[in-house]
Design an enzyme around this catalytic site. Structure first.
Site, PDB file in Angstrom:
ATOM      1  N   HIS A   1      81.709  44.104  13.197  1.00  0.00           N
ATOM      2  CA  HIS A   1      81.028  45.272  13.769  1.00  0.00           C
ATOM      3  C   HIS A   1      81.550  46.551  13.116  1.00  0.00           C
ATOM      4  O   HIS A   1      80.793  47.474  12.829  1.00  0.00           O
ATOM      5  CB  HIS A   1      81.240  45.322  15.287  1.00  0.00           C
ATOM      6  CG  HIS A   1      80.600  44.168  16.013  1.00  0.00           C
ATOM      7  ND1 HIS A   1      79.286  43.797  15.806  1.00  0.00           N
ATOM      8  CD2 HIS A   1      81.080  43.296  16.950  1.00  0.00           C
ATOM      9  CE1 HIS A   1      78.998  42.757  16.579  1.00  0.00           C
ATOM     10  NE2 HIS A   1      80.071  42.433  17.271  1.00  0.00           N
TER      11      HIS A   1
ATOM     12  N   ARG B   1      62.997  37.068  13.618  1.00  0.00           N
ATOM     13  CA  ARG B   1      62.503  37.351  14.968  1.00  0.00           C
ATOM     14  C   ARG B   1      62.767  38.813  15.318  1.00  0.00           C
ATOM     15  O   ARG B   1      63.509  39.501  14.637  1.00  0.00           O
ATOM     16  CB  ARG B   1      63.125  36.410  15.998  1.00  0.00           C
ATOM     17  CG  ARG B   1      64.646  36.387  15.999  1.00  0.00           C
ATOM     18  CD  ARG B   1      65.194  35.451  17.081  1.00  0.00           C
ATOM     19  NE  ARG B   1      66.631  35.324  16.976  1.00  0.00           N
ATOM     20  CZ  ARG B   1      67.262  34.284  16.442  1.00  0.00           C
ATOM     21  NH1 ARG B   1      66.586  33.258  15.978  1.00  0.00           N
ATOM     22  NH2 ARG B   1      68.596  34.256  16.384  1.00  0.00           N
TER      23      ARG B   1
ATOM     24  N   GLU C   1      55.234  47.016   9.002  1.00  0.00           N
ATOM     25  CA  GLU C   1      55.497  46.013   7.976  1.00  0.00           C
ATOM     26  C   GLU C   1      56.887  45.488   8.311  1.00  0.00           C
ATOM     27  O   GLU C   1      57.788  46.271   8.617  1.00  0.00           O
ATOM     28  CB  GLU C   1      55.503  46.641   6.577  1.00  0.00           C
ATOM     29  CG  GLU C   1      54.201  47.313   6.202  1.00  0.00           C
ATOM     30  CD  GLU C   1      52.993  46.404   6.386  1.00  0.00           C
ATOM     31  OE1 GLU C   1      53.113  45.194   6.115  1.00  0.00           O
ATOM     32  OE2 GLU C   1      51.939  46.895   6.816  1.00  0.00           O
TER      33      GLU C   1
ATOM     34  N   ARG D   1      77.485  38.681  25.940  1.00  0.00           N
ATOM     35  CA  ARG D   1      78.519  38.310  24.953  1.00  0.00           C
ATOM     36  C   ARG D   1      79.906  38.290  25.628  1.00  0.00           C
ATOM     37  O   ARG D   1      80.090  38.874  26.698  1.00  0.00           O
ATOM     38  CB  ARG D   1      78.521  39.336  23.825  1.00  0.00           C
ATOM     39  CG  ARG D   1      77.209  39.355  23.069  1.00  0.00           C
ATOM     40  CD  ARG D   1      77.419  39.198  21.624  1.00  0.00           C
ATOM     41  NE  ARG D   1      76.152  39.060  20.931  1.00  0.00           N
ATOM     42  CZ  ARG D   1      75.986  39.392  19.670  1.00  0.00           C
ATOM     43  NH1 ARG D   1      76.988  39.912  18.986  1.00  0.00           N
ATOM     44  NH2 ARG D   1      74.828  39.191  19.077  1.00  0.00           N
TER      45      ARG D   1
ATOM     46  N   SER E   1      63.778  39.831  18.540  1.00  0.00           N
ATOM     47  CA  SER E   1      64.884  39.938  19.514  1.00  0.00           C
ATOM     48  C   SER E   1      64.754  41.134  20.457  1.00  0.00           C
ATOM     49  O   SER E   1      65.722  41.880  20.689  1.00  0.00           O
ATOM     50  CB  SER E   1      66.239  39.957  18.795  1.00  0.00           C
ATOM     51  OG  SER E   1      66.424  38.768  18.068  1.00  0.00           O
TER      52      SER E   1
ATOM     53  N   LEU F   1      66.773  64.424   9.279  1.00  0.00           N
ATOM     54  CA  LEU F   1      66.465  63.052   9.699  1.00  0.00           C
ATOM     55  C   LEU F   1      66.654  62.945  11.204  1.00  0.00           C
ATOM     56  O   LEU F   1      67.607  63.494  11.757  1.00  0.00           O
ATOM     57  CB  LEU F   1      67.434  62.064   9.007  1.00  0.00           C
ATOM     58  CG  LEU F   1      67.368  60.603   9.458  1.00  0.00           C
ATOM     59  CD1 LEU F   1      66.113  59.917   8.899  1.00  0.00           C
ATOM     60  CD2 LEU F   1      68.602  59.830   8.992  1.00  0.00           C
TER      61      LEU F   1
ATOM     62  N   SER G   1      71.671  45.228  22.299  1.00  0.00           N
ATOM     63  CA  SER G   1      70.480  44.899  23.094  1.00  0.00           C
ATOM     64  C   SER G   1      70.841  44.663  24.556  1.00  0.00           C
ATOM     65  O   SER G   1      72.023  44.456  24.892  1.00  0.00           O
ATOM     66  CB  SER G   1      69.811  43.632  22.537  1.00  0.00           C
ATOM     67  OG  SER G   1      70.557  42.487  22.898  1.00  0.00           O
TER      68      SER G   1
ATOM     69  N   ASP H   1      71.541  42.870  11.962  1.00  0.00           N
ATOM     70  CA  ASP H   1      72.088  41.599  12.446  1.00  0.00           C
ATOM     71  C   ASP H   1      72.979  40.930  11.393  1.00  0.00           C
ATOM     72  O   ASP H   1      72.769  41.083  10.193  1.00  0.00           O
ATOM     73  CB  ASP H   1      70.928  40.665  12.827  1.00  0.00           C
ATOM     74  CG  ASP H   1      71.413  39.502  13.667  1.00  0.00           C
ATOM     75  OD1 ASP H   1      72.417  39.658  14.389  1.00  0.00           O
ATOM     76  OD2 ASP H   1      70.791  38.427  13.598  1.00  0.00           O
ATOM     77  N   GLY H   2      73.965  40.184  11.880  1.00  0.00           N
ATOM     78  CA  GLY H   2      74.818  39.390  10.985  1.00  0.00           C
ATOM     79  C   GLY H   2      76.283  39.805  10.949  1.00  0.00           C
ATOM     80  O   GLY H   2      77.050  39.259  10.153  1.00  0.00           O
TER      81      GLY H   2
HETATM   82  C1  IPE Z   1      69.681  41.657  17.801  1.00  0.00           C
HETATM   83  O1  IPE Z   1      70.605  40.757  17.350  1.00  0.00           O
HETATM   84  C2  IPE Z   1      70.361  42.801  18.475  1.00  0.00           C
HETATM   85  C3  IPE Z   1      71.063  43.721  17.590  1.00  0.00           C
HETATM   86  C4  IPE Z   1      71.107  43.662  16.291  1.00  0.00           C
HETATM   87  C5  IPE Z   1      71.735  44.805  18.262  1.00  0.00           C
HETATM   88  P1  IPE Z   1      71.078  39.517  18.233  1.00  0.00           P
HETATM   89  O2  IPE Z   1      72.094  38.798  17.414  1.00  0.00           O
HETATM   90  O3  IPE Z   1      71.492  39.957  19.568  1.00  0.00           O
HETATM   91  O4  IPE Z   1      69.746  38.683  18.372  1.00  0.00           O
HETATM   92  P2  IPE Z   1      69.549  37.117  18.526  1.00  0.00           P
HETATM   93  O5  IPE Z   1      70.469  36.667  19.620  1.00  0.00           O
HETATM   94  O6  IPE Z   1      69.917  36.506  17.219  1.00  0.00           O
HETATM   95  O7  IPE Z   1      68.110  36.950  18.831  1.00  0.00           O
HETATM   96  C1  IPE Z   2      74.539  42.324  15.281  1.00  0.00           C
HETATM   97  O1  IPE Z   2      75.401  41.398  14.741  1.00  0.00           O
HETATM   98  C2  IPE Z   2      75.257  43.352  16.109  1.00  0.00           C
HETATM   99  C3  IPE Z   2      75.118  43.199  17.556  1.00  0.00           C
HETATM  100  C4  IPE Z   2      74.323  42.367  18.130  1.00  0.00           C
HETATM  101  C5  IPE Z   2      75.943  44.044  18.394  1.00  0.00           C
HETATM  102  P1  IPE Z   2      75.758  40.047  15.494  1.00  0.00           P
HETATM  103  O2  IPE Z   2      77.032  40.252  16.230  1.00  0.00           O
HETATM  104  O3  IPE Z   2      74.623  39.569  16.296  1.00  0.00           O
HETATM  105  O4  IPE Z   2      76.006  39.095  14.270  1.00  0.00           O
HETATM  106  P2  IPE Z   2      75.641  37.556  14.202  1.00  0.00           P
HETATM  107  O5  IPE Z   2      74.160  37.447  14.366  1.00  0.00           O
HETATM  108  O6  IPE Z   2      76.381  36.889  15.311  1.00  0.00           O
HETATM  109  O7  IPE Z   2      76.105  37.118  12.860  1.00  0.00           O
HETATM  110 MG    MG Z   3      73.064  38.325  15.809  1.00  0.00          MG
END
Ligand code: IPE
Ligand code: IPE
Ligand code: MG
Length: 242
Positions: A38, A195, A208, A72, A197, A133, A66, A21-22
């Site tokens: 991405h 979380r 863990e 989105r 998610s 792997l 997800s 995430d991020g």
């Molecule tokens: C979780 O991240 C899904 C992925 C990393 C693919 P999200 O950005 O979708 O989750 P929320 O919305 O913060 O819970």
């Molecule tokens: C996770 O990064 C990748 C996907 C959910 C596809 P995000 O796109 O959710 O990044 P943030 O959480 O918005 O920074």
């Molecule tokens: Mg996110």
């Protein structure tokens, strides 16, 4: 000496899962379009796969998209689809060479013909009897959806008399889950949120969980090594008095 090595290596996580995430926040912080976040995220995957092989990890399971991510903006989803295609094209030759076994799971059919075809080709190309792997990629995956799907599938088999109620146990649930991994030892989430998610709900029962503040595109091989080192320090009791 051999005993000590055995003891330490027993604590190495066999199955690691990552909520990557991020990407979006990283892009915004760097004044870039979200799709660039991405794209940078894919680069990090390459480094983490390499390190997982080096550390003899059995499986690495990555949350790429997800079931909720379908809500989105359309251009972002389109950019992710293009990236999936490109990532498969670019990385499959290397993964094949590294003897990595690649598996996608989730409602991948929702991504359309082109991606479905590419996924199948990639999975076939990377089939390996004795992989270095097992790399699992969750695409269009939701933990709740998986539980609903497997409940329907098991119920239907019971209805048809193919399995008995008494056959239903934890192993059978694992068997019917679309997740290729049944037990996650270490779950890592980058991006600072704490979380799950909707990731691998059934499979993280005794994981863990490590939350890392860095955005996924900034997550490095060294950060990953630190996570594994932290895992090794934890006493896993599984409910027992030890
Ligand atoms: C979780 O991240 C899904 C992925 C990393 C693919 P999200 O950005 O979708 O989750 P929320 O919305 O913060 O819970
Ligand atoms: C996770 O990064 C990748 C996907 C959910 C596809 P995000 O796109 O959710 O990044 P943030 O959480 O918005 O920074
Ligand atoms: Mg996110």
């Amino acid at each position: 000496m051999a005993n000590i090595i055995k003891k330490i290596s027993q604590k190495t996580p066999k199955n690691i899962a990552i909520i990557m995430d991020g990407n979006g926040r990283w892009a915004i912080a760097n004044s870039l379009n979200v799709s660039k976040g991405h794209k940078q995220g894919v680069e990090v995957v390459r480094a983490i796969v390499e390190e997982s092989i080096r550390q003899n990890i059995d499986s690495l399971t990555l949350y790429a998209f997800s079931s909720e991510n379908w809500s989105r903006p359309k251009p972002e989803i389109e950019a992710i689809k293009q990236l999936v295609l490109k990532a498969i094209e670019d990385q499959v030759p290397e993964l094949t060479e590294q003897k990595v076994k690649l598996k996608f799971f989730g409602h991948t059919d929702d991504f359309g013909e082109k991606i479905i075809k590419k996924i199948k080709e990639a999975e076939n190309a990377t089939f390996s009897e004795n992989p270095s792997l097992q790399l699992n990629v969750a695409l269009g995956y939701g933990g709740r959806q998986d539980i609903v799907d497997l409940t329907k599938e098991i119920s239907s088999r019971v209805q048809q008399g193919k399995i008995q109620l008494s056959d239903i146990n934890e192993d059978l649930v694992n068997e019917y889950s679309c997740s290729p991994v049944s037990n996650v030892d270490l779950l890592i989430r980058t991006g600072g949120d704490r979380r799950i998610s909707n990731f691998l709900l059934y499979q993280v029962a005794y994981s863990e969980i490590l939350f890392v503040d860095k955005y996924w595109p900034d997550f490095s091989k060294e950060d990953f090594i630190k996570c594994i080192a932290n895992f090794k320090k934890v006493s896993r009791r599984f409910g027992k008095r030890v």
